[in-house]
Write a protein that holds these residues in place. Structure first.
Motif, PDB file in Angstrom:
ATOM      1  N   GLU A   1     -10.847   0.719   2.849  1.00 55.37           N
ATOM      2  CA  GLU A   1     -10.026   0.939   1.653  1.00 55.37           C
ATOM      3  C   GLU A   1      -9.046   2.073   1.884  1.00 55.37           C
ATOM      4  O   GLU A   1      -7.891   2.016   1.436  1.00 55.37           O
ATOM      5  CB  GLU A   1     -10.941   1.250   0.462  1.00 55.37           C
ATOM      6  CG  GLU A   1     -11.740   0.039  -0.020  1.00 55.37           C
ATOM      7  CD  GLU A   1     -12.809   0.407  -1.026  1.00 55.37           C
ATOM      8  OE1 GLU A   1     -13.117  -0.447  -1.885  1.00 55.37           O
ATOM      9  OE2 GLU A   1     -13.349   1.538  -0.954  1.00 55.37           O
TER      10      GLU A   1
ATOM     11  N   ASP B   1      -7.185   3.643  -7.833  1.00 57.76           N
ATOM     12  CA  ASP B   1      -6.119   2.951  -7.105  1.00 57.76           C
ATOM     13  C   ASP B   1      -6.604   2.377  -5.780  1.00 57.76           C
ATOM     14  O   ASP B   1      -6.131   1.329  -5.337  1.00 57.76           O
ATOM     15  CB  ASP B   1      -4.952   3.911  -6.827  1.00 57.76           C
ATOM     16  CG  ASP B   1      -4.146   4.221  -8.073  1.00 57.76           C
ATOM     17  OD1 ASP B   1      -4.268   3.464  -9.049  1.00 57.76           O
ATOM     18  OD2 ASP B   1      -3.402   5.218  -8.059  1.00 57.76           O
TER      19      ASP B   1
ATOM     20  N   ASP C   1     -10.069   2.135  -4.658  1.00 57.20           N
ATOM     21  CA  ASP C   1     -11.412   1.538  -4.639  1.00 57.20           C
ATOM     22  C   ASP C   1     -11.343   0.051  -4.985  1.00 57.20           C
ATOM     23  O   ASP C   1     -11.576  -0.362  -6.124  1.00 57.20           O
ATOM     24  CB  ASP C   1     -12.305   2.293  -5.633  1.00 57.20           C
ATOM     25  CG  ASP C   1     -13.704   1.715  -5.708  1.00 57.20           C
ATOM     26  OD1 ASP C   1     -14.124   1.025  -4.742  1.00 57.20           O
ATOM     27  OD2 ASP C   1     -14.375   1.945  -6.737  1.00 57.20           O
ATOM     28  N   ASN C   2     -11.054  -0.766  -4.002  1.00 57.68           N
ATOM     29  CA  ASN C   2     -10.830  -2.192  -4.246  1.00 57.68           C
ATOM     30  C   ASN C   2     -12.094  -2.949  -4.648  1.00 57.68           C
ATOM     31  O   ASN C   2     -12.031  -3.933  -5.389  1.00 57.68           O
ATOM     32  CB  ASN C   2     -10.221  -2.850  -3.006  1.00 57.68           C
ATOM     33  CG  ASN C   2      -8.827  -2.325  -2.724  1.00 57.68           C
ATOM     34  OD1 ASN C   2      -8.047  -2.062  -3.635  1.00 57.68           O
ATOM     35  ND2 ASN C   2      -8.503  -2.149  -1.443  1.00 57.68           N
ATOM     36  N   ASN C   3     -13.244  -2.502  -4.163  1.00 55.75           N
ATOM     37  CA  ASN C   3     -14.471  -3.229  -4.496  1.00 55.75           C
ATOM     38  C   ASN C   3     -15.196  -2.664  -5.714  1.00 55.75           C
ATOM     39  O   ASN C   3     -16.249  -3.175  -6.118  1.00 55.75           O
ATOM     40  CB  ASN C   3     -15.417  -3.296  -3.291  1.00 55.75           C
ATOM     41  CG  ASN C   3     -15.912  -1.905  -2.871  1.00 55.75           C
ATOM     42  OD1 ASN C   3     -15.763  -0.921  -3.601  1.00 55.75           O
ATOM     43  ND2 ASN C   3     -16.499  -1.821  -1.683  1.00 55.75           N
TER      44      ASN C   3
ATOM     45  N   ASP D   1      -4.864   1.421   1.904  1.00 57.13           N
ATOM     46  CA  ASP D   1      -3.976   2.103   0.967  1.00 57.13           C
ATOM     47  C   ASP D   1      -2.670   2.531   1.621  1.00 57.13           C
ATOM     48  O   ASP D   1      -1.672   2.748   0.936  1.00 57.13           O
ATOM     49  CB  ASP D   1      -4.691   3.338   0.406  1.00 57.13           C
ATOM     50  CG  ASP D   1      -3.865   4.059  -0.634  1.00 57.13           C
ATOM     51  OD1 ASP D   1      -3.461   3.411  -1.621  1.00 57.13           O
ATOM     52  OD2 ASP D   1      -3.606   5.261  -0.472  1.00 57.13           O
TER      53      ASP D   1
ATOM     54  N   PRO E   1       0.827  -1.207   0.000  1.00 59.82           N
ATOM     55  CA  PRO E   1       0.000   0.000   0.000  1.00 59.82           C
ATOM     56  C   PRO E   1       0.856   1.248   0.000  1.00 59.82           C
ATOM     57  O   PRO E   1       1.945   1.270   0.567  1.00 59.82           O
ATOM     58  CB  PRO E   1      -0.804  -0.117   1.312  1.00 59.82           C
ATOM     59  CG  PRO E   1      -0.743  -1.556   1.674  1.00 59.82           C
ATOM     60  CD  PRO E   1       0.566  -2.059   1.164  1.00 59.82           C
TER      61      PRO E   1
END
Length: 326
Positions: A222, A209, A211-213, A226, A27
């Protein structure tokens, strides 16, 4: 810029071929997200033994890195010459406004020099423009011609993700829509954070970058992921708990539990904070012995280690340049 603006380019070009692709599995630290983050200044200023932030602001990041080539005497001598350049009205006093203007000039010079360093790598036909096709060939050409060498699923995903992302950014920088960037347009492509018409791209790339979902927002987990990899399963450090509070109190402005693009913009590009002005005020405050809110050359030289330290600088080259070109 120098030290305060960050490039969003994820590729390095070597002899016209893609030789490295910088996609970190770890991250990013928050300071790499926030442009001109006041936290950076506070962290540096709280440590009286380290003036790295001040050096980079005053000299530029590249110059600050080379300070150890000079003795303290040489550093002070060069600082004396720099002070003469900063004193625009030649009244033998350095004001906050003059320092502010100098710091911004250093930042601007960094962007110009950065573009100049890489221009030849991309301007393949030497027409003094960089077309999208030239950039794509220089950056992704080897991958596109040899896809079998990138069998790793992660690498494939990274390349496939970054190419359209770069194309989107290139087209945003290409103000006249001819798919060929002049130096100003290419500058905004490499340093979008410095150009108003590119800031939506900065926000969008930051969102993508983190926003994983893929829901188009950044929630608290999130946001934390990061900057912190919870690998050992132990308790979160105090600074992470503080960041959770920051998210709740200051990042999530509408209190819906997540950040939208407007809130991300306010986070990474706070409108009410001018880092150059803050740094100029800090340098004056720390060096103003008689508290008249301006500095003499002697006051600066007495506190020389805050401005340039005991490290070396190649700033001597800069003293012979025509600063008006910026």
């Amino acid at each position: 810029m120098a030290g305060f603006s960050f490039s969003f380019s994820f590729s390095l070009v070597c002899a016209g071929l893609l030789c490295a692709f910088l996609v970190s599995a770890k991250p990013m630290l928050r300071k790499e997200r926030v442009l001109r983050d006041p936290e950076l200044s506070r962290q540096a200023h709280e440590d009286n033994k380290s003036y790295q932030y001040d050096h980079e602001a005053f000299l530029g990041k590249d110059e600050a890195k080379t300070f150890d080539q000079l003795s303290p005497e040489e550093s002070r001598d060069r600082l004396s010459k720099i002070v003469d350049r900063i004193d625009g009205d030649a009244d033998e006093y350095i004001t906050t406004d003059e320092l502010n203007a100098w710091i911004k000039r250093v930042q601007k010079r960094y962007v110009y020099e950065n573009v100049a360093k890489v221009w030849a790598d991309y301007d393949l036909n030497k027409d003094n423009k960089i077309s999208w096709d030239e950039y794509k060939q220089a950056t992704y050409g080897y991958y596109l011609a040899n896809p079998e060498e990138f069998e790793d699923a992660t690498d494939k995903f990274s390349f496939k993700k970054m190419l359209p992302r770069d194309e989107r950014r290139f087209k945003a920088a290409d103000l006249n829509g001819d798919l060929a960037a002049d130096r100003e347009e290419f500058m905004s492509f490499l340093h979008p954070e410095e150009f108003e018409h590119m800031k939506n791209i900065v926000v969008l790339e930051t969102l993508e970058d983190i926003d994983n979902n893929g829901d188009g927002h950044v929630d608290e987990d999130e946001y934390i992921a990061d900057m912190f990899a919870h690998e050992d399963g132990g308790p979160e450090p105090d600074w992470v708990r503080t960041e959770r509070e920051q998210f709740s109190d200051f990042r999530d402005l509408n209190k819906d539990g997540k950040m939208d693009q407007d809130e991300i913009r306010q986070w990474i590009m706070p409108q009410d904070y001018d880092h150059a002005q803050a740094e100029a005020r800090h340098l004056v405050y720390e060096s103003d012995q008689d508290k008249d809110q301006k500095l003499t050359k002697q006051e600066i030289l007495d506190n020389w280690n805050m401005f340039v330290g005991s490290q070396a600088t190649n700033y001597g080259e800069d003293l012979t340049r025509n600063h008006d070109e910026l």
